[in-house]
Design a protein around this motif. Structure first.
Motif, mmCIF file in Angstrom:
data_model
loop_
_atom_site.group_PDB
_atom_site.id
_atom_site.type_symbol
_atom_site.label_atom_id
_atom_site.label_comp_id
_atom_site.label_asym_id
_atom_site.label_seq_id
_atom_site.Cartn_x
_atom_site.Cartn_y
_atom_site.Cartn_z
ATOM 1 N N LYS A 108 -10.508 -1.558 -6.642
ATOM 2 C CA LYS A 108 -10.048 -1.251 -5.214
ATOM 3 C C LYS A 108 -10.861 0.275 -5.063
ATOM 4 N N SER A 109 -11.467 0.212 -3.807
ATOM 5 C CA SER A 109 -11.967 1.374 -3.110
ATOM 6 C C SER A 109 -10.749 2.364 -2.780
ATOM 7 N N ASN A 110 -10.875 3.408 -2.368
ATOM 8 C CA ASN A 110 -9.761 4.245 -1.904
ATOM 9 C C ASN A 110 -9.182 3.764 -0.646
ATOM 10 N N GLU A 111 -10.075 3.316 0.359
ATOM 11 C CA GLU A 111 -9.497 2.715 1.282
ATOM 12 C C GLU A 111 -8.682 1.451 1.296
ATOM 13 N N GLU A 112 -9.073 0.801 0.378
ATOM 14 C CA GLU A 112 -8.285 -0.536 -0.099
ATOM 15 C C GLU A 112 -7.207 -0.252 -0.433
ATOM 16 N N LYS A 114 -5.361 2.480 0.017
ATOM 17 C CA LYS A 114 -4.290 2.936 0.864
ATOM 18 C C LYS A 114 -3.762 1.716 1.724
ATOM 19 N N GLU A 115 -4.603 0.967 1.948
ATOM 20 C CA GLU A 115 -4.249 -0.389 2.775
ATOM 21 C C GLU A 115 -3.096 -1.030 2.219
ATOM 22 N N ILE A 117 -1.076 0.214 -0.429
ATOM 23 C CA ILE A 117 0.117 1.052 -0.261
ATOM 24 C C ILE A 117 0.718 0.922 0.956
#
Lengths: 180, 480
Positions: A108-112, A114-115, A117
């Motif tokens: 998972k990327s950072n953006e994924e 956070k989504e 979370i």
């Protein structure tokens, strides 16, 4: 991107009697048919079905704050945990759970992240939320201020002088951070 | 080890375009929650992120200081003395500048206990005690005995205390007077007790203690370790893996447990086998892993010890036993009058079995016969190079009237293992599930599966599952 676990758990259901499914609709309109024990890990779903007597098996529960992409991630996690529970009700194989979780977030990327979370928070899955926030913490641990800003998408509202002063004042806190 | 994103989609340098309402900007409580996992130095550094974050660390109720990770590669930059000084300086500064009216939820400290005449640690502990610390987690290296300061003992907010001396056993002087009025969890690791009564008295004196975990501790030349508490619910005593070869943990002292509220109990030891259990009427989950050392006693003595242990645990619902047990349980077969305890409440049994001798399998069957309501059986298969080939005689009975699930772990498909599977399939009249986790490197799995499928079953429907070896991401191979 469905894992072997997710696919095996759905194939196994065909051997037993027909499993009850719950329909969940994401923000972008996709309807997910989710096996009941998996869906019940989502506290918001569990309480929706516990509190509303007039819902039927045909009820499609809308989840306006969850995207389809996040839903795929959430279900992958919940299905894997349901599979663990089913396989070894007497003793959870901890090392396997950890190995699964490590592989699960690695992709998972950072953006994924956070989504997911946000989705885990909204769906009220405390175990997943704990796990994901812990992962987020790992990702910003010992990182530069610039990295942390970018990670959270926070705008730098210090004037250059203010920031320079602050960094001078807390100089030791900025020594020895890891490469971004 | 930090998890590095493999595929970061956010540009690390620029975040300013089209970001009016970023979908994934996290709400403040979640950001605070993420920060609660971090070291205090990370929270302090985040004060330079933005104005809003500037004073985040001042009111952070989670304080974590770790001298080993606070700076990356510190010893390439500074001498060890400089590192220690900088570390002390940092902790002092944070404790000084934080908002003192905010209670500390957790204080975690990993460091060296400085020199003999250095009172830094005591001072820090008195500050956090005054700020109503709830959880205290200390991981220290110390060459001198440590005394818990009185302010900590009388601290009414303290709920959880962890003391761990990483590499070297350290003498801890436990208080002789009552205190710890709110303490619920106590974790002690790598501690040397001059007298095991101290620990027993200490636990008894904590009025609301629920969880005690004692790992790799030394009890000196004490004759007994007595733990009696009316509030204790979970107890783990692990002295199985003493890192120092010159010490043997419990050193043959007698362990007496009298805890009427105890629910879960785990005991791992290689240095004693003298146990006495009293009032364990609430006990549901017990795990006992004892290595019977040939030098410590005769087979007869072990046999008696084992019977005593099992009698003490006769109420449990979940039971986990090491293979050392089965070695001596077979003596009970020769003398049936010696062992008549039944496990009426036992629902789930997990045992480690050396399958190369039938005299390990026979006591297992015996144990099944003593557990009439057993529903789940897990067998961890132990291996030795050489194996005799045995068969379970036709006349052997096995009451498995409620057995629904059998799981065999580290299954290698040998003749002996197949014989055990054949037997369980024949006896399990209500068996629903047979699961097998392969031993790593097992060959001819398809052939083994075919063979298992050909065994006659008494139950009308048994679902077979086969799992790849442990220590891997779980992965289901086949479902038959």
């Amino acid at each position: 991107m469905s894992s072997s676990i997710a696919s095996s758990s759905s194939s196994s259901s065909s051997s037993s009697k027909k499993e009850k499914k719950i329909s969940l609709k994401t923000s972008d309109g996709e309807v997910f048919e989710v096996e009941e024990p998996v869906a019940m890990q989502l506290e918001i779903v569990r309480s929706f079905f516990a509190d509303n007597e007039d819902v039927t098996e045909q009820t499609v529960m809308p989840l306006p704050n969850v995207s389809t992409a996040a839903m795929h991630g959430i279900l992958e996690y919940c299905r894997a945990h349901e599979e663990f529970r089913r396989r070894m009700p007497e003793a959870a194989p901890e090392e396997e759970v950890r190995a699964f979780e490590a592989g699960y977030v690695d992709r998972k990327s950072n953006e994924e992240l956070k989504e997911m979370i946000l989705a885990a928070n909204y769906l009220n899955i405390s175990k997943l939320l704990d796990f994901l926030t812990g992962v987020a913490a790992k990702r910003i641990e010992n990182k530069s201020v610039e990295y942390v800003r970018a990670f959270f998408g926070v705008e730098n509202d210090f004037t250059p002088e203010e920031e320079a002063n602050l960094r001078r004042e807390y100089e030791w806190a900025f020594e020895g951070v890891d490469e971004d | 080890m930090a998890v590095t994103p493999k595929n970061p989609k956010i540009p690390v340098t620029s975040i300013d375009d089209d970001e009016g309402d970023r979908l994934s900007s996290l709400p403040e409580p979640i950001i605070h929650y993420i920060f609660s996992f971090l070291e205090t130095i990370d929270v302090t550094r985040a004060s330079a992120v933005s104005r809003k974050w500037r004073n985040l660390w001042v009111s952070m109720p989670y304080l974590k200081f770790d001298i080993h990770t606070i700076w990356s590669k510190p010893l390439e930059r500074w001498s060890i003395h400089t590192v220690i000084d900088k570390f002390k300086d940092f902790v002092n500064w944070v404790l000084m500048c934080q908002n003192g009216s905010i209670d500390i939820e957790k204080f975690r400290l990993r460091c060296l206990n400085f020199s003999d005449d250095d009172h830094t640690l005591q001072r820090w502990l008195s500050v956090v005690a005054r700020r109503n610390v709830r959880q205290l987690d200390l991981e220290l290296i110390s060459h001198t005995p440590i005394q818990l300061p009185q302010c900590l003992v009388t601290c009414q907010s303290l709920v959880s205390l962890k003391l761990n001396f990483e590499d070297k056993h350290c003498v801890v002087k436990l208080p002789m007077y009552p205190g710890f009025s709110s303490l619920k969890s106590l974790d002690l690791k790598m501690i040397e007790f001059s007298d095991s009564n101290l620990l027993g008295n200490f636990i008894s004196s904590c009025p609301v203690i629920e969880n005690v975990n004692v790992e790799f501790c030394i009890f000196g030349d004490s004759k007994s370790l007595e733990i009696s508490s009316t509030s204790l619910k979970n107890l783990i005593v692990d002295s199985s893996d003493m890192r120092d070869p010159n010490c043997d943990g419990l050193a043959n002292c007698e362990v007496k447990i009298a805890c009427p509220s105890l629910v879960a109990f785990k005991f791992l030891t290689s240095s004693t086998w003298k146990f006495s259990f009293q009032d364990l009427n609430s006990l549901k989950d017990a795990s006992v892993d004892i290595y019977f050392h040939p030098e410590h006693g005769t087979a007869e003595e072990y046999h008696c010890a084992m019977i005593k242990i099992l009698e003490g645990l006769h109420n449990v619902q979940l039971l986990t036993l090491s293979s050392g047990f089965l070695r001596f349980l077979d003596l009970a077969v020769a003398k049936p009058e010696g062992f008549s305890t039944s496990f009426y409440n036992l629902k789930s049994l997990s045992v480690r079995v050396l399958v190369h001798w039938y005299n390990q399998v026979e006591p297992l069957i015996n144990l099944l016969n003593l557990s009439p309501n057993l529903e789940a059986l897990t067998i961890l298969i132990d291996w030795v190079e050489w194996s005799e080939c045995w068969e379970i005689p036709e006349e052997v009975t096995c009451s498995a009237n409620h057995l629904k699930s059998v799981h065999l772990l580290d299954f290698g498909g040998s003749e002996n293992e197949l014989e055990l599977v054949r037997f369980l399939l024949k006896k399990g009249q209500v068996l629903e599930k047979l699961s097998i986790t392969w031993l790593r490197g097992t060959e001819y799995r398809r052939k083994i599966i075919r063979e298992i499928k050909r065994f006659p079953t008494s139950s009308s429907h048994v679902a077979f599952s086969f799992f790849v070896s442990r220590k891997n991401t779980p992965h289901l191979l086949f479902r038959l």
